[in-house]
Write a protein that holds these residues in place. Structure first.
Motif, PDB file in Angstrom:
ATOM      1  N   ARG A 230      -8.025   2.717  -6.548  1.00 24.25           N
ATOM      2  CA  ARG A 230      -8.133   1.594  -7.477  1.00 24.25           C
ATOM      3  C   ARG A 230      -9.612   1.238  -7.710  1.00 24.25           C
ATOM      4  O   ARG A 230     -10.019   0.890  -8.812  1.00 24.25           O
TER       5      ARG A 230
ATOM      6  N   ASP B 290      -4.848   3.545   0.708  1.00 24.94           N
ATOM      7  CA  ASP B 290      -4.597   3.683  -0.728  1.00 24.94           C
ATOM      8  C   ASP B 290      -3.448   2.771  -1.097  1.00 24.94           C
ATOM      9  O   ASP B 290      -2.646   2.425  -0.240  1.00 24.94           O
TER      10      ASP B 290
ATOM     11  N   GLN C 204       0.864  -2.029  -9.143  1.00 25.47           N
ATOM     12  CA  GLN C 204      -0.327  -1.235  -9.423  1.00 25.47           C
ATOM     13  C   GLN C 204      -0.082  -0.370 -10.654  1.00 25.47           C
ATOM     14  O   GLN C 204       1.058  -0.072 -10.976  1.00 25.47           O
TER      15      GLN C 204
ATOM     16  N   ASN D  62      -4.155  -8.923  -6.375  1.00 22.41           N
ATOM     17  CA  ASN D  62      -3.848  -7.647  -5.767  1.00 22.41           C
ATOM     18  C   ASN D  62      -3.855  -6.527  -6.814  1.00 22.41           C
ATOM     19  O   ASN D  62      -4.325  -5.428  -6.579  1.00 22.41           O
TER      20      ASN D  62
ATOM     21  N   ILE E 221       0.866  -1.185   0.000  1.00 19.26           N
ATOM     22  CA  ILE E 221       0.000   0.000   0.000  1.00 19.26           C
ATOM     23  C   ILE E 221       0.903   1.235   0.000  1.00 19.26           C
ATOM     24  O   ILE E 221       2.075   1.137   0.360  1.00 19.26           O
TER      25      ILE E 221
ATOM     26  N   PHE F  37      -5.956   1.394  -2.723  1.00 18.88           N
ATOM     27  CA  PHE F  37      -7.145   0.606  -3.027  1.00 18.88           C
ATOM     28  C   PHE F  37      -8.427   1.436  -3.062  1.00 18.88           C
ATOM     29  O   PHE F  37      -9.426   0.984  -3.608  1.00 18.88           O
ATOM     30  N   ASN F  38      -8.396   2.645  -2.490  1.00 20.20           N
ATOM     31  CA  ASN F  38      -9.534   3.530  -2.674  1.00 20.20           C
ATOM     32  C   ASN F  38      -9.553   4.029  -4.116  1.00 20.20           C
ATOM     33  O   ASN F  38     -10.561   3.970  -4.811  1.00 20.20           O
TER      34      ASN F  38
ATOM     35  N   PRO G  54      -6.063  -5.453   2.679  1.00 15.30           N
ATOM     36  CA  PRO G  54      -6.254  -4.363   1.714  1.00 15.30           C
ATOM     37  C   PRO G  54      -6.309  -4.804   0.255  1.00 15.30           C
ATOM     38  O   PRO G  54      -7.215  -4.384  -0.473  1.00 15.30           O
ATOM     39  N   PRO G  55      -5.402  -5.686  -0.194  1.00 12.02           N
ATOM     40  CA  PRO G  55      -5.431  -6.026  -1.622  1.00 12.02           C
ATOM     41  C   PRO G  55      -6.725  -6.716  -2.033  1.00 12.02           C
ATOM     42  O   PRO G  55      -7.050  -6.758  -3.212  1.00 12.02           O
TER      43      PRO G  55
ATOM     44  N   VAL H 242     -10.915  -4.379  -3.069  1.00 11.60           N
ATOM     45  CA  VAL H 242     -11.580  -4.007  -4.324  1.00 11.60           C
ATOM     46  C   VAL H 242     -12.360  -5.204  -4.870  1.00 11.60           C
ATOM     47  O   VAL H 242     -13.517  -5.070  -5.271  1.00 11.60           O
TER      48      VAL H 242
END
Lengths: 457, 309, 274
Positions: free
Chosen positions: A270, A265, A344, C238, A112, A267-268, A246-247, A250
């Motif tokens: 994303r 973030d 990412q 991920n 992250i 992930f927000n 977290p990963p 989404v």
């Protein structure tokens, strides 16, 4: 640092012949020092010697030192002295030449943006410059980070700011003393909601929602609880809060397993990028400057390898300093995007780091302080975290607020290392915290906890 | 029954405990017999009379509830290389070739023999049963008759003092059976092998054996009588039915199997002595001389008349 | 016949590709400048929405397979290296399991008493999902690499144990009697009669175990991370990269098939026709 604190303790007699004031004779002092050196405490002792020599130089008469300390208080005295004398720098200088106890180190991280400073130190060779051979290892979730640190598979690690406190207290795991060296990032989190909730922006409409947070002992959990509670919802009864790495947030949002999350973030962003959710609010709107992640290590490791730990400390601080500069953010986005680090799209990371982002509702927003990397581990932050752990019933009974806070958060070390690196650390130990308009008084945490309507005390 | 007999079975019985208050099940009881060296003995009886159990007791694979077996002066207390067994279902190990199956036995008998010696020994016995050329085939590639030949070769190859055959040809077609019977007869004659064999086939018993033990029906089966084969030793399958007493013997056996075996088990005939079952020689009026252990044996024909009217 | 079947397979495959292409291909965006919002949403760069097209998939497969052994640090290694890690873990766990399961199964199969005594334990332990062991393993073993090997061990032990016990217990009485009448010693009986007789059943157990182990390693590595094909899947999840996830699924399938074929060959080797 308790020994050094004694110097600032108004009740200690410093007129003993030895350097530290603990011993009746210099001989005894040397003897102890040798023992301490054997137990790998040499660095701490060395820095204590420097500090004590300075305090004694400033106040040759013991009575005067005591009067001064009584008048201003120990902490202020420490800060005041530190501000006029480059204690940290001198200590750092004295330590620079010390050999590293352990060179091959493993550091865990969650992919992250919060981890940026400790990750950056790797491609920028900050670890290597300190003579360390560091492997930064991507890890699947916070529980695993905890287990791998407890199992000594990682020497030091990326943590959520509350984790070292919880582990030290043995809440949610075996008790093992942990320390926070630096905060990794401040702000940089958000509440993301699924697209179907575009018209449910008022938390009062969230009854029955399922939310994800990365871990129980996370600022995310505490902020989400705080936020919904301020809007009259009981986080334990009116909504559901689940722990999701977290990963996987989404994917879960897309699958409809959750209605939203207060997560880290990227992930927000994303979720916005994947067109499955929108950013309801940034957490800085709740508490500007809140800590999120930290960099820390087991106390045992710090004792065993103080020089290696100091080297890590410096490398991560350098990473943080680089990451703080807005000019660097675009480059950083590119350097942490590859599969070895965050894996990412660069565009997503760029939006997070520069603060110019799409919110998922059709707007382009601009908020350069969306995330920052202020490394200073304010004691107030730890106290606030403890207050929320107490508020939501994670800890019961009386809390040793001050002891715990100052035991876990290595504020003085951070200050010393930052000073040595020329990073201009703040002189205070406490910082004003305002969460959703309410001021937190770190001197009266119990009253703070009691002041909330919704709580589990 | 002389004490010098090669094999003596005394008072054998097999009982299974009856479950939950039921009485014990006695398969056979009070079974006595003896076998002389070089003798070929067949045992005939209906299923369930415990023939296989008796064979297993002789082999040492099973133990009788009562009684004991002495072979060559020593009590049978367990399986031994001195008694070769040919099993009902050939019992070849399917993962080994014909020769390896025999070799497994030979190596057990003579662990110190050289590879070459063992190889030659096995080959000799495979040749003997007419399997030359099929040594390296797996059992699955052999016909039923060939499999049984391997089984016989395996039993013979360890050169046991006694051979026990449990209905070895039951699953074979008539033609194959005939051929193997001939071979078995030849080999036994040549080696003077002592043989105990279970069969259901009356003609087979007449062709091969010197003595045929008839068992009554179970439960509580016994040896009802012992038929002495009075046909000349040099008999063959082709000419068997031309022998003068052949039909007398055959009819006697068939008659026993069809009716008398059942009656016998329902009610023991008067004067029946389990230790000394009546010896009969169908077709021959006079009492046989050679296998005559005691004077008190009643006239066989008379015994038949008296006991099994 | 074989040729015809092959041709038919090819036609089916092409048909499948056609359907795949038709359902996933998205029409090129009509011209016109992108707004900043659209740019931030990734509309300009060929951002992939949903499932990849066969062409995208093909180029991903080519990319991964053309350099399977690259090593860009601890978190980014080629597919070959990842598969090697997974196979190593599976191999280690599986071998350990075999070393325990086969001898123990042998004893259980030989002794009805032991069988009855151990059966309750086996019945309770057998149905536990292998991954449920993971937290316990991490806590007690204190090493994640060893823990994942342990999880493989614990999941592959049962089919081997049960099959060995069953195979040994059901060796034909006749063969054991042959051995008894030949006064064969215990070891010779175990290795030359019971083992070959039970080998096909044991091998079936091993084949089942290997299948399970390969399924479990993916899940275990997703949980523990670090290296291996499971970590690769997790890392690509991920990144929400369906293309790479599908590629990994493909590789998992292919390797699983190869492992199964290998055991199929071994099985043929020990099987006998009665």
């Amino acid at each position: 640092m308790t020994e050094v604190r004694k110097l600032y303790d108004a009740n200690t007699d410093l007129s003993s012949p030895c350097g530290c004031g603990r011993h009746r004779t210099q001989h005894e002092h040397d003897h102890d020092a040798r023992n301490d050196a054997n137990s790998n405490d040499a660095q701490v002792l060395g820095s204590q010697a420097i500090e004590s020599a300075m305090v004694r130089a400033l106040f040759p008469a013991d009575g005067m030192r005591r009067r001064f300390l009584k008048a201003v208080g120990a902490n202020t005295a420490m800060a005041a002295i530190a501000s006029v004398l480059p204690i940290g720098a001198m200590q750092a200088l004295a330590q620079d030449k010390r050999p590293l106890e352990k060179k091959d180190l493993k550091i865990g991280f969650i992919p992250i943006t919060c981890a940026t400073p400790l990750i950056l130190a790797h491609p920028l060779r900050y670890y290597a410059a300190e003579g360390l051979n560091v492997e930064v290892i991507k890890t699947a979730g916070w529980a695993l980070i905890r287990d791998k640190v407890l199992n000594k598979e990682y020497d030091a690690s990326h943590f959520l700011a509350p984790m070292p406190i919880a582990i030290t207290m043995g809440v949610g795991s075996n008790a093992q003393p942990m320390n926070v060296a630096t905060i990794q990032n401040i702000n940089g989190q958000a509440i993301t909601l699924a697209n179907k909730h575009k018209n449910s922006r008022d938390p009062k409409q969230w009854k029955g929602f399922r939310f994800a947070v990365p871990f129980e002992f996370s600022i995310h959990n505490f902020l989400l609880r705080y936020y919904v509670a301020e809007h009259g919802l009981d986080p334990d009864k009116d909504i559901q809060i689940r722990v999701v790495p977290p990963p996987e947030m989404v994917a879960n949002l897309r699958a409809g397993n959750i209605d939203g999350y207060l997560g880290p973030d990227p992930f927000n962003q994303r979720a916005v990028f994947e067109e499955v959710g929108f950013i309801h609010l940034l957490t800085k709107e709740l508490w500007d400057g809140h800590p999120c992640c930290s960099f820390g290590a087991p106390t045992a490791f710090i004792k065993e390898a103080p020089n290696s730990f100091a080297a890590l400390f410096r490398a991560v601080l350098k990473g943080a300093a680089l990451a703080r500069d807005p000019k660097n953010r675009k480059t950083i986005a590119e350097s942490i995007a590859p599969a070895n680090y965050l894996n990412q799209p660069v565009s997503v990371l760029e939006q997070v780091l520069t603060g110019r982002y799409a919110d998922g509702l059709g707007n382009v927003k601009n908020d350069p302080s969306r995330i920052d990397f202020d490394p200073f581990p304010w004691y107030t932050m730890a106290t606030w975290i403890l207050s929320q752990m107490k508020r939501w019933g994670y800890i019961k009974g009386d809390v040793r607020w001050k002891d715990l806070t100052e035991q876990v958060y290595l504020l003085t070390d951070a200050r010393r290392h930052m000073a040595a690196l020329g990073h201009k650390p703040p002189a205070e130990n406490h910082k004003k915290i305002i969460v959703m308009g309410k001021v937190f008084d770190h001197n009266a945490p119990d009253a703070y906890v009691a002041s909330f309507a919704i709580k589990r005390v | 029954m002389s004490a010098e007999s090669f094999l003596i079975a005394e008072a054998l019985a097999k009982k299974f405990p009856g479950g939950r208050g039921k009485p014990d099940l006695t398969v056979f009881d009070d079974v006595h017999f003896s076998i002389e060296k070089g003798e070929f003995v067949c045992i005939i009886g209906h299923s369930g009379c415990g023939k296989t159990t008796i064979l297993n007791v002789l082999a040492g694979l099973d133990s009788a509830t009562a009684g004991n077996v002495v072979m060559d002066g020593r009590e049978v207390a367990g399986p031994s290389l001195e008694r070769g067994v040919v099993f009902q279902g050939h019992a070849l190990m399917p993962w080994l070739s014909a020769k390896k199956n025999v070799e497994f036995a030979v190596r057990s008998r003579w662990p110190d023999k050289s590879k070459k010696e063992i190889d030659e020994h096995c080959q000799r016995y495979l040749d003997l049963v007419g399997l030359t050329g099929s040594e390296h085939k797996k059992p699955s590639e052999l016909s039923g008759g060939m499999k049984q030949r391997v089984g016989i070769a395996r039993a013979f190859a360890i050169e046991p003092k006694m051979l026990l055959l449990d209905e070895p040809f039951g699953a074979l077609d008539a033609l194959t059976r005939g051929n193997i019977q001939d071979e078995l007869k030849k080999i036994c004659a040549a080696t003077h092998q002592t043989v105990f064999m279970i069969t259901h086939d009356v003609d087979e018993a007449i062709l091969l054996s010197d003595k045929i033990m008839l068992m009554s029906n179970g439960p509580k089966a016994r040896i009802a009588e012992i038929v002495v084969n009075t046909l000349p030793k040099e008999r063959s399958r082709e000419t068997l039915h031309k022998e003068p007493h052949f039909y007398a013997i055959r009819n006697h056996l068939v008659d026993f199997l069809v009716s008398r075996s059942k009656r016998f088990s329902e009610e023991l005939p008067a004067g029946y002595d389990a230790r000394n079952p009546p010896l009969v020689m169908p077709g021959v009026e006079t009492q046989p001389e050679p296998p005559q252990p005691k004077a008190e044996v009643p006239h066989p024909e008379k015994a038949v008349v008296v006991n099994f009217r | 016949m074989g040729l015809k079947a092959g041709a038919l397979s090819l036609v089916i495959f092409l048909f499948f590709l056609g359907i795949w292409h038709a359902t996933t291909v998205t029409p090129a965006r009509s011209g016109g400048a992108l707004t900043e919002y659209e740019q931030l949403m990734g509309k300009s760069a060929g951002k992939q929405d949903g499932l990849p097209t066969p062409a995208q998939m093909g180029s991903a497969v080519k990319k991964h397979l053309s350099d399977p052994f690259y090593d860009n640090g601890p978190n980014d290694k080629g597919i070959g290296i990842q598969l090697a890690y997974s196979l190593m873990r599976v191999g280690a766990g599986f071998l350990l399991a075999a070393l325990v399961a086969i001898p123990v199964g042998f004893f259980i199969g030989m002794s009805p008493l032991l069988y009855r005594a151990l059966n309750p334990f086996i019945q309770v332990l057998k149905p536990i999902s292998p991954l449920a062991w993971m937290p316990l393993a991490l806590y007690t073993i204190k090493d994640s690499a060893t823990s994942s090997i342990f999880v493989i061990f614990i999941c592959s032990i049962w089919p081997m144990l049960i099959n060995t016990a069953y195979g040994v217990a059901s060796v034909r009485r006749d063969w054991l009697n042959v051995a008894r009448t030949l006064e064969v010693g215990v070891f010779r009986k175990a290795f030359q009669v019971v083992l070959p007789a039970a080998a096909p059943t044991i091998m079936t157990g091993m084949r089942i175990s290997m299948g399970i182990a390969w399924l479990v390693i993916v899940a275990a590595e997703m949980l523990v991370g670090g290296t291996g094909i499971g970590y690769f899947v997790w890392n690509e999840w991920n990144n929400l990269s369906l293309t790479n996830v599908i590629f990994a699924i493909l590789m998992i399938g292919v390797v699983g098939m190869v492992l199964d074929l290998m055991f199929g060959v071994l099985q043929k080797f020990v099987t006998y026709v009665e």
